[in-house]
Design an enzyme around this catalytic site. Structure first.
Site, PDB file in Angstrom:
ATOM      1  N   ILE A 143      35.343  51.865  35.164  1.00  0.00           N
ATOM      2  CA  ILE A 143      36.731  51.515  35.453  1.00  0.00           C
ATOM      3  C   ILE A 143      36.944  51.338  36.942  1.00  0.00           C
ATOM      4  O   ILE A 143      36.401  52.081  37.762  1.00  0.00           O
ATOM      5  CB  ILE A 143      37.662  52.618  34.889  1.00  0.00           C
ATOM      6  CG1 ILE A 143      37.559  52.567  33.356  1.00  0.00           C
ATOM      7  CG2 ILE A 143      39.098  52.431  35.337  1.00  0.00           C
ATOM      8  CD1 ILE A 143      38.161  53.705  32.640  1.00  0.00           C
ATOM      9  N   LYS A 144      37.718  50.304  37.232  1.00  0.00           N
ATOM     10  CA  LYS A 144      38.084  50.080  38.628  1.00  0.00           C
ATOM     11  C   LYS A 144      39.539  50.459  38.795  1.00  0.00           C
ATOM     12  O   LYS A 144      40.400  50.013  38.024  1.00  0.00           O
ATOM     13  CB  LYS A 144      37.875  48.602  38.941  1.00  0.00           C
ATOM     14  CG  LYS A 144      38.409  48.153  40.267  1.00  0.00           C
ATOM     15  CD  LYS A 144      37.920  46.758  40.520  1.00  0.00           C
ATOM     16  CE  LYS A 144      38.622  46.093  41.654  1.00  0.00           C
ATOM     17  NZ  LYS A 144      38.028  44.812  41.999  1.00  0.00           N
ATOM     18  N   THR A 145      39.809  51.281  39.788  1.00  0.00           N
ATOM     19  CA  THR A 145      41.182  51.696  39.997  1.00  0.00           C
ATOM     20  C   THR A 145      41.458  51.777  41.494  1.00  0.00           C
ATOM     21  O   THR A 145      40.611  51.373  42.308  1.00  0.00           O
ATOM     22  CB  THR A 145      41.454  53.036  39.266  1.00  0.00           C
ATOM     23  OG1 THR A 145      42.850  53.243  39.200  1.00  0.00           O
ATOM     24  CG2 THR A 145      40.809  54.223  39.952  1.00  0.00           C
TER      25      THR A 145
END
Ligand code: R5P
Length: 295
Positions: free
Chosen positions: A201-203
């Site tokens: 996941i990219k956050t």
């Protein structure tokens, strides 16, 4: 033949048990071999981390600052990245097919900065992703956005079809124009993406309680850089994110909009892969910048 086999019997090393290593990335041990192998081309197995260079911004905002000529601004940076995140259009037209860098392919789109950003669909099919030798597929998920459900379903469709072919899904927790960015929001967004099958996941980094975002997410998290900020601040952000549990960065503007992008990406690498402090990494940036021409 039977005699030869007897002579070689000691080469079976029956007293040495075969090793059963755990895969190095959090939450990824139960994945299939092809999926793990692709993740190992994105994340460095020695550090468990990655420096992804993101330059897919044109898919909704056109030739933004720093990406007017990707052939001139980005190609010189690629050798310093572990992985590149981009659209199929730029991959085919600009990136030499001889590159050995892993490709994280942007596969969601359909909206522009002129309209509602969350109104996205899937814009690349799986055969095309395989043809382009993608190591992961990236999809924007707008939790709390106008088209929340549609973007969540884009992601789950991608997880299903990617899993069929051993290609991991990167969920990008997108923040619309008005949405609040705090740890509570990102805990919610990251956890929803992971629970519904995203492989990493990219956050965004938040100053307060970021470690609760990484701790409550069962798969690796990488941070986006966000809007351009001074180099030292960006290095501080990357350092804190790593120390607070991120498995790397997927950084764009804070690298390619820097005055010295090659120096900046090397300084970011030092933070990510060598645990260098922001002060030392900034000193490296300045040292490398002094030998280079301003972008
Ligand atoms: C944004 O939607 C794009 O996917 C970018 O890849 C992402 O925002 C990371 O780039 P930046 O570090 O410039 O935020």
């Amino acid at each position: 033949m039977a005699e030869i086999d007897e002579k070689r019997a000691n080469l079976f090393y029956s007293e040495i048990p075969q090793q059963a290593d755990l895969f190095f990335l959090k939450g990824c041990n139960s994945l299939d071999w092809g999926m793990k192998n692709r993740l190992a081309r994105i994340f460095n197995s020695s550090t468990g981390r990655t420096v992804m260079l993101a330059f897919d911004h044109g898919y909704f905002q056109g030739p933004t600052s720093g990406l007017e000529r990707i052939d001139l601004s980005i190609l010189p940076l690629i050798s310093y990245a572990d992985s590149i995140m981009l659209t199929r259009g730029i991959l085919r037209t600009i990136i030499p097919a001889s590159t050995t860098k892993s490709v994280v392919l942007r596969v969601s789109g359909g909206s522009s900065i002129l309209k509602e950003l969350s109104n996205e669909g899937l814009v690349v099919d799986i055969e095309e992703a395989i043809r382009l030798n993608a190591c992961a597929l990236a999809v924007q998920v707008f939790i709390g956005g106008e088209y929340e459900k549609e973007t969540v379903l884009n992601m789950t469709k991608l997880v299903d079809v990617g899993t069929r072919y051993g290609i991991p899904t990167l969920a990008v927790t997108a923040v619309g124009r008005e949405m609040q960015r705090d740890a509570r929001y990102f805990r919610l967004a990251c956890r929803i993406c992971a629970e519904l099958g995203a492989h990493f996941i990219k956050t965004y980094y938040v100053e307060e309680d970021f470690e609760t975002v990484t701790a409550s997410c069962p798969v690796p998290i990488v941070i986006a850089g966000g809007k351009k900020i001074p180099e030292f601040e960006a290095l501080k952000m990357a350092y804190r994110a790593i120390q607070e549990g991120a498995a790397g960065v997927d950084m764009g503007r804070n690298i390619f909009q820097s005055n010295y992008p090659e120096a900046m990406i090397q300084a970011v690498r030092a933070v990510v892969h060598q645990n260098e402090t922001p002060e030392k990494a900034y000193a490296l940036y300045q040292e490398l910048a002094a030998t280079r021409t301003k972008a």
